[in-house]
Scaffold this motif. Structure first.
Motif, PDB file in Angstrom:
ATOM      1  N   GLN A   1       0.829  -1.213   0.000  1.00  0.00           N
ATOM      2  CA  GLN A   1       0.000   0.000   0.000  1.00  0.00           C
ATOM      3  C   GLN A   1       0.861   1.260   0.000  1.00  0.00           C
TER       4      GLN A   1
ATOM      5  N   LYS B   1       1.831   1.719  -3.458  1.00  0.00           N
ATOM      6  CA  LYS B   1       0.674   2.209  -4.228  1.00  0.00           C
ATOM      7  C   LYS B   1       0.548   3.731  -4.128  1.00  0.00           C
TER       8      LYS B   1
ATOM      9  N   LEU C   1      -2.114 -10.675  -3.287  1.00  0.00           N
ATOM     10  CA  LEU C   1      -2.724  -9.503  -3.934  1.00  0.00           C
ATOM     11  C   LEU C   1      -4.247  -9.547  -3.801  1.00  0.00           C
TER      12      LEU C   1
ATOM     13  N   MET D   1      -5.006  -8.341  -0.314  1.00  0.00           N
ATOM     14  CA  MET D   1      -4.795  -6.882  -0.292  1.00  0.00           C
ATOM     15  C   MET D   1      -6.029  -6.171  -0.856  1.00  0.00           C
ATOM     16  N   THR D   2      -6.522  -6.672  -1.980  1.00  0.00           N
ATOM     17  CA  THR D   2      -7.668  -6.042  -2.657  1.00  0.00           C
ATOM     18  C   THR D   2      -8.921  -6.132  -1.790  1.00  0.00           C
TER      19      THR D   2
ATOM     20  N   GLU E   1      -8.634  -3.772   1.379  1.00  0.00           N
ATOM     21  CA  GLU E   1      -8.783  -2.341   1.060  1.00  0.00           C
ATOM     22  C   GLU E   1     -10.250  -1.896   1.152  1.00  0.00           C
TER      23      GLU E   1
ATOM     24  N   GLU F   1      -8.609  -3.872 -10.343  1.00  0.00           N
ATOM     25  CA  GLU F   1      -7.908  -3.434  -9.122  1.00  0.00           C
ATOM     26  C   GLU F   1      -6.980  -4.555  -8.633  1.00  0.00           C
ATOM     27  N   GLN F   2      -7.428  -5.810  -8.795  1.00  0.00           N
ATOM     28  CA  GLN F   2      -6.553  -6.949  -8.465  1.00  0.00           C
ATOM     29  C   GLN F   2      -5.278  -6.879  -9.308  1.00  0.00           C
TER      30      GLN F   2
ATOM     31  N   LYS G   1      -3.979  -4.269 -10.792  1.00  0.00           N
ATOM     32  CA  LYS G   1      -3.186  -3.088 -10.388  1.00  0.00           C
ATOM     33  C   LYS G   1      -2.423  -3.395  -9.098  1.00  0.00           C
ATOM     34  N   ASN G   2      -3.124  -3.959  -8.114  1.00  0.00           N
ATOM     35  CA  ASN G   2      -2.483  -4.274  -6.835  1.00  0.00           C
ATOM     36  C   ASN G   2      -1.389  -5.325  -7.004  1.00  0.00           C
TER      37      ASN G   2
ATOM     38  N   MET H   1       1.981  -5.436  -4.851  1.00  0.00           N
ATOM     39  CA  MET H   1       2.274  -6.578  -3.982  1.00  0.00           C
ATOM     40  C   MET H   1       3.570  -7.253  -4.410  1.00  0.00           C
TER      41      MET H   1
END
Ligand code: CP
Length: 297
Positions: free
Chosen positions: A23, A26, A135, A138-139, A142, A278-279, A281-282, A286
């Motif tokens: 993050q 990011k 990842l 993480m998604t 968030e 978004e997955q 992108k993350n 990650m």
């Protein structure tokens, strides 16, 4: 962290540290420079997301990247993957992201590689895909951080999916509220590590906070399974009509690549609930966190 073979050796604290670091990346703030490091990507199976995001992640950390070209390599002359790895390490490459169809191969590489090598499992057969699980968590976190009360439903090819293997393990470590594993009986996993299996899509989707569809892996299907894709779509596909019956704040996920019109309608993939891109992108952030953690080991 010397290698990343799967998530099972990580503690909850390790996982949250990786997510927090991703993050930070990011936010594009204070990105350190690891120009002394080189990453080689060795992909013996096709990939778009994982290979390119490891490459981008390494480059954003200032690393050099070598994409190993298997077809034109000396493996065509009989050199083994073990000798390939040692050869590349002798040239000064320390980090290896490996995707291979053979379950467990990254563990064999980790046992046999030199002290300065770090192996990252970028997907082994039907077994594990740890960077994907990280990842994905993480998604989810968030948008829905209360994971102890979260209901995650996963629909699809539970038997052949390395994504759901690592997902079960990470959910076990983080004690995720509920993990519902939904599939027709032909894809019922032989062993469940976390969560509960059901063949009922309606029961599995009830009140789910997160719904993840898995790709129908036509390259790994057994002839004996005799799967009828149209029948699968009818009984298990995440259609526009089924989307309308889900929670108003549901998150729709897919590790990719998507078979639009089979496991998921194109409408669902592109709808406001979908976090699929978004997955992706993350995934870059990650993988930056993973490469950094290995470089500092
Ligand atoms: N999710 C995933 O592993 O995608 P790729 O096969 O494109 O890397």
């Amino acid at each position: 962290m010397k290698h990343l073979l799967d998530v099972d050796k990580l503690s909850a604290a390790n996982i949250f540290a990786l997510i927090n670091r991703a993050q930070v990346f990011k936010q594009q703030s204070n990105i350190p420079n690891y120009s002394d490091y080189t990453l080689a990507t060795l992909f013996y199976e096709h990939s778009t997301r994982t290979r390119i995001s490891f490459e981008l992640a390494a480059k954003r950390l200032g690393m050099q990247v070598v994409n190993f070209d298997i077809q034109n390599s000396s493996e065509s002359k009989g050199e083994t993957i073990f000798d390939t790895l040692q050869t590349l390490n002798a040239m000064g490459i320390q980090l290896f992201a490996v995707r291979h169809g053979q379950n467990g191969l990254p563990w064999e590489l980790a046992v046999n590689c030199s002290e300065s090598s770090h192996i990252i499992n970028a997907g082994d057969g039907t077994h594990a895909h740890p960077s994907q699980a990280l990842l994905d968590l993480m998604t989810i976190i968030e948008k829905k951080p209360d994971i102890k009360n979260l209901k995650i439903a996963v629909i699809g090819d539970l038997r052949h999916s390395r994504v759901v293997g690592s997902l079960q393990r990470i959910c076990a470590i983080l004690n995720v509220g509920e993990l519902r594993l939904i599939a027709p009986e032909i894809w019922q996993p032989e062993k469940i590590e976390y969560g509960e299996y059901t063949n009922s899509l309606d029961n599995g989707l009830k009140d789910a906070d997160v719904v993840m569809c898995l790709r129908v892996q036509q390259e790994r299907l057994l002839v004996s399974e005799g799967l009828d894709l149209e029948l699968y779509r009818r009984h298990y596909g995440l259609t526009q009509e089924r989307l309308a019956m889900l929670r108003k704040d549901v998150m729709i996920m897919h590790p990719g690549p998507i078979n639009r019109g089979i496991e998921m309608d194109g409408f669902v993939a592109d709808c406001a609930h979908s976090v699929i891109l978004e997955q992706v992108k993350n995934g870059v952030f990650m993988r930056m966190a993973i490469l950094e953690a290995l470089s500092l080991a």
